[in-house]
Enzyme design. Structure first.
Site, short mmCIF file in Angstrom:
data_model
loop_
_atom_site.label_atom_id
_atom_site.label_comp_id
_atom_site.label_asym_id
_atom_site.label_seq_id
_atom_site.Cartn_x
_atom_site.Cartn_y
_atom_site.Cartn_z
N CYS A 13 0.86 -1.18 0.00
CA CYS A 13 0.00 0.00 0.00
C CYS A 13 0.90 1.24 0.00
CB CYS A 13 -0.98 0.00 1.18
SG CYS A 13 -0.23 0.18 2.81
N ASN A 16 2.54 1.44 4.09
CA ASN A 16 2.88 0.19 4.77
C ASN A 16 2.65 0.28 6.29
OD1 ASN A 16 5.77 -1.97 5.24
ND2 ASN A 16 3.68 -2.58 4.79
N CYS A 18 -1.03 0.74 7.31
CA CYS A 18 -2.46 0.47 7.49
C CYS A 18 -2.89 -0.80 6.74
CB CYS A 18 -3.31 1.65 7.03
SG CYS A 18 -3.11 3.15 8.02
N ARG A 19 -3.11 -0.67 5.44
CA ARG A 19 -3.71 -1.77 4.68
C ARG A 19 -2.79 -2.96 4.48
NH1 ARG A 19 -5.35 1.84 -0.30
NH2 ARG A 19 -3.39 2.79 0.36
N SER A 20 -1.57 -2.73 4.00
CA SER A 20 -0.71 -3.89 3.68
C SER A 20 -0.27 -4.69 4.91
CB SER A 20 0.48 -3.48 2.80
OG SER A 20 1.26 -2.47 3.40
N ASP A 130 -7.87 3.39 1.64
CA ASP A 130 -6.97 3.75 2.73
C ASP A 130 -7.79 4.26 3.93
OD1 ASP A 130 -4.91 4.57 4.36
OD2 ASP A 130 -3.86 5.69 2.79
#
Length: 158
Positions: A13, A16, A18-20, A130
């Site tokens: 993301c 690196n 939050c999402r990933s 995000d």
């Protein structure tokens, strides 16, 4: 992958944090629970270098813990070597995809399949938004999307 039964996946993301890292932790837990984690190299990274060395967002960590999942990830940026060493690079949105494809084009003979993680979503939600500027509910949505996508990805690749 040639000559090796061990597969590899890199979740990506923007930052690196939050999402990933959520996707990485979800996938690692699924692979562990399925008894196949040793068959996989699992990591996550960022398209930017803004958060290098940082721990994941506390809201994401809290969301993972709520679901019995942990992470000890430290943010890092995608490297050219990642395109040579990972089988799959799965990202969260079109901006990530553009940045990754631009970087991939500078790597000779890269092997990674670069695609949106959302292409595996059975509910067809292609983009994992995000949650950084959002609420706890936004992190929960990311978690749920990652669970759906990672489950489908693992089923297709195990």
């Amino acid at each position: 992958m040639a000559g090796s039964s061990r597969k590899s996946v890199l979740f990506v993301c923007l930052g690196n944090i939050c999402r990933s890292p959520i996707a990485e932790a979800v996938f690692r837990k699924m692979a562990t629970d399925s008894g196949i984690v040793d068959n996989w190299r699992i990591d996550s990274a960022a398209t930017s270098d803004w958060n290098t060395g940082s721990t994941p967002d506390t809201r994401g960590v809290a969301c993972l813990r709520k679901h019995g999942t942990e992470t000890d990830h430290r943010a890092r940026q995608v490297t050219k070597d990642d395109f040579l060493s990972f089988d799959f690079i799965l990202c969260m949105d079109e901006s990530n995809l553009r940045d990754l494809n631009k970087k991939a084009n500078t790597v000779k003979n890269f092997k990674a399949k670069v695609e949106l993680l959302g292409t595996y979503d059975p509910e067809k939600q292609l983009i994992i938004k995000d949650p950084y500027y959002g609420s706890d509910e936004d992190f929960e949505s990311v978690y749920e999307q990652c669970v759906r996508c990672c489950k489908a990805f693992l089923e297709r690749n195990s």
